[in-house]
Design an enzyme around this catalytic site. Structure first.
Site, PDB file in Angstrom:
ATOM      1  N   SER A 155       0.818  -1.161   0.108  1.00 39.56           N
ATOM      2  CA  SER A 155      -0.019  -0.116   0.154  1.00 39.56           C
ATOM      3  C   SER A 155       0.854   1.255  -0.076  1.00 39.56           C
ATOM      4  CB  SER A 155      -0.935  -0.083   1.138  1.00 39.56           C
ATOM      5  OG  SER A 155      -2.022   0.914   0.925  1.00 39.56           O
ATOM      6  N   ASP A 193      -8.643  -6.439  -5.012  1.00 35.54           N
ATOM      7  CA  ASP A 193      -8.399  -5.071  -4.718  1.00 35.54           C
ATOM      8  C   ASP A 193      -9.124  -4.068  -5.386  1.00 35.54           C
ATOM      9  OD1 ASP A 193      -7.171  -2.751  -3.571  1.00 35.54           O
ATOM     10  OD2 ASP A 193      -4.990  -3.661  -3.700  1.00 35.54           O
ATOM     11  N   HIS A 234      -7.946  -5.352  -0.716  1.00 35.19           N
ATOM     12  CA  HIS A 234      -6.504  -4.790  -0.450  1.00 35.19           C
ATOM     13  C   HIS A 234      -5.666  -4.974   1.018  1.00 35.19           C
ATOM     14  CE1 HIS A 234      -3.740  -1.377  -0.706  1.00 35.19           C
ATOM     15  NE2 HIS A 234      -3.998  -0.951   0.484  1.00 35.19           N
TER      16      HIS A 234
END
Length: 348
Positions: free
Chosen positions: A133, A287, A316
């Site tokens: 991320s 995601d 995610h």
């Protein structure tokens, strides 16, 4: 947790200055004589520098990344709530906390703070640089900056440039925070109601329709209010509010939006093509926030990269949950020389 306190001014990418920068960090294990066993992990949005705490199953005493084989470093990012200079820190000029007067910063600024810590720790080579991320954004930016030797990259669930989609999610969260008038009242709990709403918005991008259908489905078919999904959103908002502050969250989402690997460089493709490091890129097809096409693009443009599609319904957040599969995939990547994509895709 350890802290490095600098007496030098830290000049941000936009020209603003932070006086007396403090960097909070954790280290695990010992660096070996050759100094070639460093694993540097870049943490996600609201995590801290204690990787053994927030990434169990991958980092820990008996995990793939352990303190017996590796010297592991994790730094709390600039602006975060957990020890590094942030909006609740005291502004030396005013003697009061910064709050919403904290200078805006970028992913490049975060990476430059990491480099300061690496220099302090006398680290000249990172054997493995890993992050997911916003941590993945840092991994890419630090590599492109070419300020330190890196052996292998592991890039998870991020993009080479913040997309309009991810920026829109972040702006929606900031709008929620700003709609809370207490955000402008300059106290540690300012914007707390807005932060809880922002977290609820964020969760919708971290998970997906199938995740909620699996985990929040009603068992009582007669219910007409106070649904599981409703209480879950409130619970997650309260949970973040008990450990984080709205000002840090606001600034960190702004930093995420700034991510643009080719800014002030020739082009995205050339920037990625100049990353001469063996790289594992991991994406999750479910995601919503960072679609796997973004990770495929990164892998297709880094010459020595391979791509692995993580099959998970957790969207995610999969990289924090599917640690058994990640251990196998990453372990295989680290053991093999010149691994081929087709071989990697057979893992898991």
């Amino acid at each position: 947790m350890k802290q490095l306190k600098s007496s030098d001014d830290f000049i941000l990418e936009n020209g603003e200055c932070i006086e007396g920068l403090t960097i909070a960090y954790h280290t695990y294990g010992k660096i070996n004589a050759a100094k070639d066993n460093v694993v540097w992990v870049c943490h996600p949005l609201t995590a801290n520098s204690n990787a053994f705490e927030w990434w169990p199953g991958l980092f820990g005493e008996n995990e793939l990344f352990n303190d017996k084989d590796h010297y592991i470093v994790c730094a709390n990012v600039l602006g975060s709530h957990y020890g590094t200079t942030n909006p609740l820190s005291i502004n030396p000029t005013t003697g009061q906390p910064y709050y919403h007067t904290f200078p805006q910063f970028t992913i490049r600024d975060i990476v430059r703070v990491h480099q300061l810590l690496a220099d302090f720790l006398d680290i000249t080579e990172i054997a493995i640089l890993i992050g997911g991320s916003i941590g993945g954004q840092q991994v890419l930016e630090w590599t492109a900056a070419s300020t330190i030797l890196i052996g292998r990259l592991i890039v998870i669930g991020c993009s080479a440039q913040a997309s309009p989609w991810s920026i829109a999610f972040n702006e929606s969260q900031r709008m929620a925070i700003q709609s809370d008038s207490s955000f402008y009242s300059s106290h540690d709990l300012g914007g707390m109601r807005g932060l809880k709403a922002a977290r609820s918005i964020a969760l919708l991008s971290y998970r997906n329709y199938y995740t909620y259908s699996k985990t929040q489905k009603e068992t009582d078919q007669q219910v007409t209010d106070d649904y599981k999904a409703s209480s879950y959103q409130r619970y997650q908002g309260d949970k973040l509010g008990s450990r984080f502050n709205a000002y840090s969250y606001w600034y960190l989402t702004k930093a995420m939006d700034s991510h643009h690997l080719s800014r002030n460089r020739i082009s995205m493709q050339q920037t990625l093509s100049e990353i001469d490091v063996e790289t594992l890129v991991i994406g999750t097809p479910s995601d919503l926030l960072f679609p796997s096409s973004e990770q495929e693009y990164i892998a297709n443009n880094i010459p020595n990269a391979v791509y692995y599609a993580l099959d998970s319904s957790y969207g995610h957040d999969s990289f924090l949950i599917e640690t058994v599969t990640l251990t196998e995939v990453i372990g295989n990547f680290l053991k093999q020389e010149n691994i081929q994509t087709k071989e990697l895709l057979q893992i898991g």
